[in-house]
Every structure is written in structure tokens, then in C-alpha cells.
Motif scaffolding. Structure first.
Motif, PDB file in Angstrom:
ATOM      1  N   GLY A   1       8.083  10.757  -5.396  1.00 49.89           N
ATOM      2  CA  GLY A   1       7.198   9.868  -4.636  1.00 49.89           C
ATOM      3  C   GLY A   1       7.830   8.493  -4.449  1.00 49.89           C
ATOM      4  N   LEU A   2       8.135   7.866  -5.549  1.00 49.54           N
ATOM      5  CA  LEU A   2       8.815   6.568  -5.515  1.00 49.54           C
ATOM      6  C   LEU A   2       9.854   6.618  -6.636  1.00 49.54           C
ATOM      7  N   ALA A   3      11.120   6.424  -6.276  1.00 46.79           N
ATOM      8  CA  ALA A   3      12.218   6.580  -7.234  1.00 46.79           C
ATOM      9  C   ALA A   3      12.139   5.511  -8.330  1.00 46.79           C
ATOM     10  N   PRO A   4      12.759   5.804  -9.495  1.00 48.61           N
ATOM     11  CA  PRO A   4      12.725   4.848 -10.600  1.00 48.61           C
ATOM     12  C   PRO A   4      13.229   3.472 -10.174  1.00 48.61           C
ATOM     13  N   HIS A   5      12.500   2.454 -10.573  1.00 50.50           N
ATOM     14  CA  HIS A   5      12.884   1.084 -10.236  1.00 50.50           C
ATOM     15  C   HIS A   5      12.149   0.117 -11.156  1.00 50.50           C
ATOM     16  N   THR A   6      12.592  -1.120 -11.155  1.00 50.12           N
ATOM     17  CA  THR A   6      11.811  -2.203 -11.753  1.00 50.12           C
ATOM     18  C   THR A   6      11.340  -3.059 -10.590  1.00 50.12           C
ATOM     19  N   ASP A   7      10.248  -3.771 -10.759  1.00 46.73           N
ATOM     20  CA  ASP A   7       9.746  -4.601  -9.661  1.00 46.73           C
ATOM     21  C   ASP A   7      10.471  -5.951  -9.675  1.00 46.73           C
ATOM     22  N   SER A   8      10.816  -6.424  -8.461  1.00 45.73           N
ATOM     23  CA  SER A   8      11.500  -7.734  -8.355  1.00 45.73           C
ATOM     24  C   SER A   8      10.458  -8.845  -8.317  1.00 45.73           C
TER      25      SER A   8
ATOM     26  N   GLY B   1       0.055   9.810 -11.372  1.00 42.67           N
ATOM     27  CA  GLY B   1       1.335   9.845 -10.662  1.00 42.67           C
ATOM     28  C   GLY B   1       2.314   8.800 -11.198  1.00 42.67           C
ATOM     29  N   LEU B   2       1.779   7.730 -11.771  1.00 44.92           N
ATOM     30  CA  LEU B   2       2.669   6.681 -12.282  1.00 44.92           C
ATOM     31  C   LEU B   2       3.253   7.093 -13.640  1.00 44.92           C
ATOM     32  N   GLN B   3       4.582   6.934 -13.769  1.00 41.30           N
ATOM     33  CA  GLN B   3       5.230   7.164 -15.054  1.00 41.30           C
ATOM     34  C   GLN B   3       6.097   5.956 -15.386  1.00 41.30           C
TER      35      GLN B   3
ATOM     36  N   HIS C   1      -3.763  14.028  -2.251  1.00 38.57           N
ATOM     37  CA  HIS C   1      -3.091  12.904  -1.609  1.00 38.57           C
ATOM     38  C   HIS C   1      -3.352  11.682  -2.492  1.00 38.57           C
ATOM     39  N   ARG C   2      -2.301  11.083  -2.998  1.00 38.90           N
ATOM     40  CA  ARG C   2      -2.482   9.921  -3.895  1.00 38.90           C
ATOM     41  C   ARG C   2      -2.234   8.622  -3.130  1.00 38.90           C
ATOM     42  N   PHE C   3      -2.966   7.598  -3.560  1.00 36.36           N
ATOM     43  CA  PHE C   3      -2.861   6.302  -2.915  1.00 36.36           C
ATOM     44  C   PHE C   3      -2.723   5.249  -4.016  1.00 36.36           C
ATOM     45  N   SER C   4      -1.861   4.277  -3.844  1.00 30.74           N
ATOM     46  CA  SER C   4      -1.819   3.175  -4.819  1.00 30.74           C
ATOM     47  C   SER C   4      -1.611   1.847  -4.094  1.00 30.74           C
ATOM     48  N   LEU C   5      -1.909   0.800  -4.800  1.00 30.40           N
ATOM     49  CA  LEU C   5      -1.904  -0.523  -4.189  1.00 30.40           C
ATOM     50  C   LEU C   5      -1.286  -1.498  -5.188  1.00 30.40           C
ATOM     51  N   ALA C   6      -0.147  -2.088  -4.822  1.00 35.93           N
ATOM     52  CA  ALA C   6       0.542  -2.983  -5.757  1.00 35.93           C
ATOM     53  C   ALA C   6       0.487  -4.421  -5.244  1.00 35.93           C
ATOM     54  N   TYR C   7       0.055  -5.334  -6.097  1.00 34.76           N
ATOM     55  CA  TYR C   7       0.093  -6.761  -5.765  1.00 34.76           C
ATOM     56  C   TYR C   7       1.308  -7.321  -6.492  1.00 34.76           C
TER      57      TYR C   7
ATOM     58  N   LEU D   1       0.873  -1.172   0.000  1.00 36.93           N
ATOM     59  CA  LEU D   1       0.000   0.000   0.000  1.00 36.93           C
ATOM     60  C   LEU D   1       0.910   1.222   0.000  1.00 36.93           C
ATOM     61  N   ASN D   2       0.724   2.111  -0.964  1.00 36.16           N
ATOM     62  CA  ASN D   2       1.566   3.310  -1.064  1.00 36.16           C
ATOM     63  C   ASN D   2       0.741   4.560  -0.825  1.00 36.16           C
ATOM     64  N   SER D   3       1.292   5.486  -0.055  1.00 40.49           N
ATOM     65  CA  SER D   3       0.612   6.756   0.199  1.00 40.49           C
ATOM     66  C   SER D   3       1.551   7.912  -0.171  1.00 40.49           C
ATOM     67  N   TYR D   4       1.049   8.836  -0.994  1.00 42.56           N
ATOM     68  CA  TYR D   4       1.836   9.980  -1.443  1.00 42.56           C
ATOM     69  C   TYR D   4       1.072  11.255  -1.068  1.00 42.56           C
ATOM     70  N   PRO D   5       1.367  11.812   0.102  1.00 38.30           N
ATOM     71  CA  PRO D   5       0.638  13.024   0.502  1.00 38.30           C
ATOM     72  C   PRO D   5       0.863  14.179  -0.487  1.00 38.30           C
TER      73      PRO D   5
ATOM     74  N   ILE E   1       0.394  -6.192 -10.205  1.00 39.27           N
ATOM     75  CA  ILE E   1      -0.915  -5.640 -10.566  1.00 39.27           C
ATOM     76  C   ILE E   1      -1.105  -4.390  -9.726  1.00 39.27           C
ATOM     77  N   LEU E   2      -1.170  -3.249 -10.401  1.00 46.77           N
ATOM     78  CA  LEU E   2      -1.232  -1.977  -9.679  1.00 46.77           C
ATOM     79  C   LEU E   2      -2.601  -1.314  -9.822  1.00 46.77           C
ATOM     80  N   HIS E   3      -3.187  -0.985  -8.668  1.00 44.91           N
ATOM     81  CA  HIS E   3      -4.415  -0.174  -8.659  1.00 44.91           C
ATOM     82  C   HIS E   3      -3.959   1.213  -8.275  1.00 44.91           C
TER      83      HIS E   3
ATOM     84  N   ARG F   1      10.696  -0.069 -16.264  1.00 41.30           N
ATOM     85  CA  ARG F   1      11.209   0.845 -15.244  1.00 41.30           C
ATOM     86  C   ARG F   1      10.126   1.898 -15.011  1.00 41.30           C
ATOM     87  N   HIS F   2       9.830   2.175 -13.773  1.00 43.98           N
ATOM     88  CA  HIS F   2       8.747   3.124 -13.490  1.00 43.98           C
ATOM     89  C   HIS F   2       9.035   3.901 -12.214  1.00 43.98           C
ATOM     90  N   ARG F   3       8.241   4.943 -12.002  1.00 42.19           N
ATOM     91  CA  ARG F   3       8.400   5.777 -10.803  1.00 42.19           C
ATOM     92  C   ARG F   3       7.051   6.416 -10.495  1.00 42.19           C
TER      93      ARG F   3
HETATM   94  O1  LIG Z   1       2.297   4.329  -6.923  1.00 38.32           O
HETATM   95  C1  LIG Z   1       2.550   3.927  -8.054  1.00 38.32           C
HETATM   96  O2  LIG Z   1       1.935   4.288  -9.044  1.00 38.32           O
HETATM   97  C2  LIG Z   1       3.713   2.966  -8.265  1.00 38.32           C
HETATM   98  C3  LIG Z   1       3.911   1.993  -7.132  1.00 38.32           C
HETATM   99  C4  LIG Z   1       5.009   1.022  -7.403  1.00 38.32           C
HETATM  100  O3  LIG Z   1       5.748   1.144  -8.347  1.00 38.32           O
HETATM  101  C5  LIG Z   1       5.227  -0.120  -6.485  1.00 38.32           C
HETATM  102  O4  LIG Z   1       4.535  -0.226  -5.449  1.00 38.32           O
HETATM  103  O5  LIG Z   1       6.105  -0.952  -6.804  1.00 38.32           O
END
Ligand SMILES: O=C(O)CCC(=O)C(=O)O
Ligand SMILES: C=C1C[C@]23C[C@@]1(O)CC[C@H]2[C@@]12CCC[C@@](C)(C(=O)O1)[C@H]2[C@@H]3C(=O)O
Ligand SMILES: [Fe+2]
Length: 370
Positions: free
Chosen positions: A225-232, A245-247, A295-301, A211-215, A237-239, A285-287
Motif C-alpha cells: 500500500g505504502l512502502a516503508p518510510h519515515t515521515d519528513s 493496515g498500518l505497521q 477499501h482502506r482510507f487514512s488521513l495524515a496531518y 488523504l490516502n486510499s488503499y482499494p 497525526i494519523l487517522h 519507520r512505517h508502512r
Molecule cells: O495509511 C497509513 O496507515 C499510513 C499513511 C502514512 O504513512 C502517510 O501518509 O505518511
């Protein structure tokens, strides 16, 4: 000894200097500790229609498998509609997440992630690779959320647990379906993957929920918000709710915003599917960037194979002309490698340079400054 659960993956990589936790909601001016220089990112932000946007794929389309395969090769990411995940479940889990992040900091810290742990409240683990701090907070669930939920709400944890568990169940089914579509498009069936029907595996082994929170941020252009990365992961699956906010990085173009599409889920190819596909699928690669007012919220499975099963490029995709690019590794070991090498993790697993001679675009040796 190999770990059976990804929750143990960081035991050998404790974070020595946990960051001081600031309550980002109450800060009126961007502190120097959170000031990122734009010079630290060499890629421009590109606008649609200057560049095509991330593909939107309808799961009910009879050509869904081919469309997914194409998107994984060209982008490593797509938006999925008609995925069959209940709108009300997505809304409920978002509400529970917001309820969690709106707790006072002292309360959230009762469920703080331990330095060598993977689950609980805290800054994203990748934060330790940067000198500047991220404008975000996170909560990671691996397996049951009960222990942490009890610490957060001693008398009122049931609703959170029920919602998270319902979401995990739905996501697991969707992730499995997507993985077989992604692999199916490469001509791979369950018979080709030894661990595919391994029902004996601990449930804890194959996913994490983040669960990600970006005030809202007083100076969004200079924050991250979240630095560039690839997921391990094999796939994520991202909601991303309804706030942008996602790039994602489109090689040769730059950062492309993934606009929230009503009802869509964003699917990322992670490092493990890149390995399994012997480099055919792009680990995107995303950020996440932040904004001034919302305030943004995201949820990654974050989904992967059983934690202690060795994965490597699939035999059907390997031949004399396409030698395996990566050595076998378990998900658990890979998380440890990522914790040590971050962006250079894939290079450290690579056994053979790609035939075209190009280096992996996600790997670099530059020093991260933020
Ligand atoms: O908040 C987002 O859009 C990206 C979140 C993300 O990259 C992650 O949780 O791995
Ligand atoms: C399975 C996992 C992937 C992840 C580390 C984790 O153990 C649980 C959290 C995941 C997450 C989410 C935010 C971005 C990320 C890079 C991070 O710091 O924590 C990912 C990790 C990852 O994909 O490497
Ligand atoms: Fe991610």
C-alpha cells in the motif's frame, strides 16, 4: 533562495516519469507492475503478544507528558485517546475523502499533482524510488484546498473545502500541543526554541494534509500500500479509520501492526523531531499493507516548523558528551533532500556519528527494488 512554503520544496526535484494511473478499483488480478517480492523486506511481521503493542496514551492522564516522552524514545509512535477532536469531524473528513477517491479517474486527474509540485492527486512521491508500483492513491492538501476542489467538483466544492479547513484548524492546535509535550518531556520550553512564537509565518508553511486510499487488493500479500518510510515532519497525526493496515518497525523485532483503536489517533515522530531531539526520539519507520476485501482510507496531518526556519539539535540537548548529530536545515530544504536521497536523507544531514557507534537504523544504502 530559501522557499517560504513547503509546496515549493520539490521545484528542483521534478518527477520525470509520472506513473501511468491505473484504476485500482477495477483490477481483478495483481499486475506484474504491482507485484512486490517478500524478499525485498528483511523484517518479519511480529504478532502481539510476542512483542508489546504500540502504547496507547490518554491525553487527560496527568502523566501524559512523561508517557509521551517515553513512547517517543522507545517506539517513535503512540496512539492518542481523549485528544478532543470531534468524532463527527473525523467522520466528515473521512466521508469527503471517500467521495474524492470514488470520482472517475479522469476527474481526479484534473487535480493531478504537477511533476514539481507537492499538492494535488497522485501516487505517493516516494513511489519514484521503487521499481514496483504502490497499491494506493493519494491527495495532498497544502494550505487551501480550493483550487483543486474546484477542478474536482466545479459546482459542488464548498463542502469539501469547509470540512478540510475545519480539520486543518483542529489538527494544527493538536499538533502544537503535542509538540510541546514531546519537547517538554526533554526539558525544552518555548523559550528554548527561537521559532516557537513566530506568528508572522505564512500559514501555508507548517503542514500538509495527506488523504490516502488503499482499494481492496486481489493479492494483498504480494502488494504494497505504502512502502516503508519515515515521515519528513516534526510529527504526524494519523487517522487510520477502522480498518487495519498500518505497521511500524520495532527495531530488533520486526513489523508490528497498529490495530485501529476506537477514537484513537496515531502519532508518529518524524525526521525533524529526531533532529531537534539530537537523536533521542525515534523517527518511526512505517508502512501500509492492503487487504483483499476492504477499501482502506487514512488521513495524515504532516506537521513541521515554519518552512524556511533552520532547525538543528536543540542547544539544551547538546554538550561535550552529546555533540550535535545534524547540521541546521530548513523543512523545505529537508523535503528536497528527501526527494533526492529518500532513506539516506538523514545521513546526508548528519555531521557526527552517534556516540554509541551504531548507524541510524533508518538509513541504508541498498538499492530499492520493491
Ligand atoms: O495509511 C497509513 O496507515 C499510513 C499513511 C502514512 O504513512 C502517510 O501518509 O505518511
Ligand atoms: C510534507 C510532506 C511530507 C510528504 C511529502 C509532503 O510534501 C506531502 C506528502 C507527504 C507524504 C505522505 C505519504 C508518504 C510520504 C513519504 C510521501 O510520499 O508523501 C510523505 C512525505 C514525507 O513525509 O516525506
Ligand atoms: Fe507516513
Amino acid at each position: 533562495m530559501p522557499s517560504r512554503m513547503i509546496s515549493h520544496a520539490f521545484k528542483a526535484y521534478p518527477l520525470n516519469h509520472p506513473h501511468k494511473y491505473l484504476d485500482l478499483n477495477s483490477i481483478k488480478e495483481l499486475p506484474e507492475s504491482h507485484e512486490w517480492t517478500s524478499a525485498s523486506d528483511e523484517h518479519p511481521v511480529v504478532k502481539v503478544p510476542n512483542v508489546k503493542s504500540v502504547p496507547i496514551i490518554d491525553l487527560n492522564n496527568k502523566n501524559a507528558m512523561d508517557l509521551i516522552g517515553h513512547a517517543c524514545k522507545k517506539w517513535g509512535v503512540f496512539q492518542l485517546i481523549n485528544h478532543n477532536i470531534c468524532k463527527s469531524l473525523l467522520e466528515d473528513v473521512e466521508l469527503e475523502g471517500k467521495r474524492l477517491f470514488s470520482l472517475p479517474m479522469q476527474q481526479k486527474l484534473k487535480a493531478a499533482r504537477s511533476p514539481d509540485g507537492a499538492a494535488g492527486y497522485g501516487v505517493a512521491r516516494i513511489s519514484s524510488f521503487f521499481t514496483k508500483l504502490l497499491w494506493s492513491e493519494g491527495f495532498t492538501v497544502i494550505g487551501s484546498p480550493l483550487e483543486h476542489a474546484r477542478q474536482l467538483w466545479p459546482y459542488d466544492f464548498q463542502n469539501f473545502c469547509d470540512t478540510i479547513e475545519a480539520y486543518q484548524n483542529q489538527m494544527k492546535k493538536l499538533a502544537e500541543k503535542l509538540m510541546w509535550l514531546m519537547l517538554g518531556s526533554l526539558g525544552i520550553t518555548k523559550e528554548d526554541v527561537k521559532w516557537a512564537n513566530n506568528k508572522g509565518e505564512s500559514e501555508e508553511g507548517c503542514a500538509a494534509l495527506q488523504l490516502n486510499s488503499y482499494p481492496a487488493c486481489p493479492d494483498p500479500d504480494r502488494a504494497m500500500g505504502l512502502a516503508p518510510h519515515t515521515d519528513s515532519t516534526a510529527l504526524t497525526i494519523l487517522h487510520q479509520s477502522n480498518i487495519s493496515g498500518l505497521q511500524v518497525l520495532r527495531e530488533g523485532c520486526g513489523w508490528v501492526t497498529v490495530p485501529p483503536h476506537p477514537g484513537a489517533l496515531v502519532i508518529h515522530v518524524g525526521d525533524l523531531l529526531h533532529i531537534l531531539s539530537n537523536g533521542l526520539y525515534i523517527n518511526v519507520r512505517h508502512r501500509a499493507v492492503v487487504n483483499r476485501t476492504q477499501h482502506r482510507f487514512s488521513l495524515a496531518y504532516l506537521y513541521g516548523p515554519p518552512a524556511d526556519v533552520k532547525i538543528s539539535p536543540l542547544t539544551k540537548l547538546v554538550d561535550h558528551f552529546h555533540p550535535p548529530l545534524y547540521r541546521p536545515i530548513t523543512w523545505s530544504e529537508y523535503l528536497g533532500t528527501k526527494a533526492k536521497h529518500f532513506d539516506n536523507a538523514l545521513t546526508s544531514v548528519r555531521v557526527c556519528a552517534p556516540r554509541n557507534g551504531f548507524v541510524d537504523t533508518n538509513d541504508n544504502n541498498s538499492v530499492k527494488v520493491g
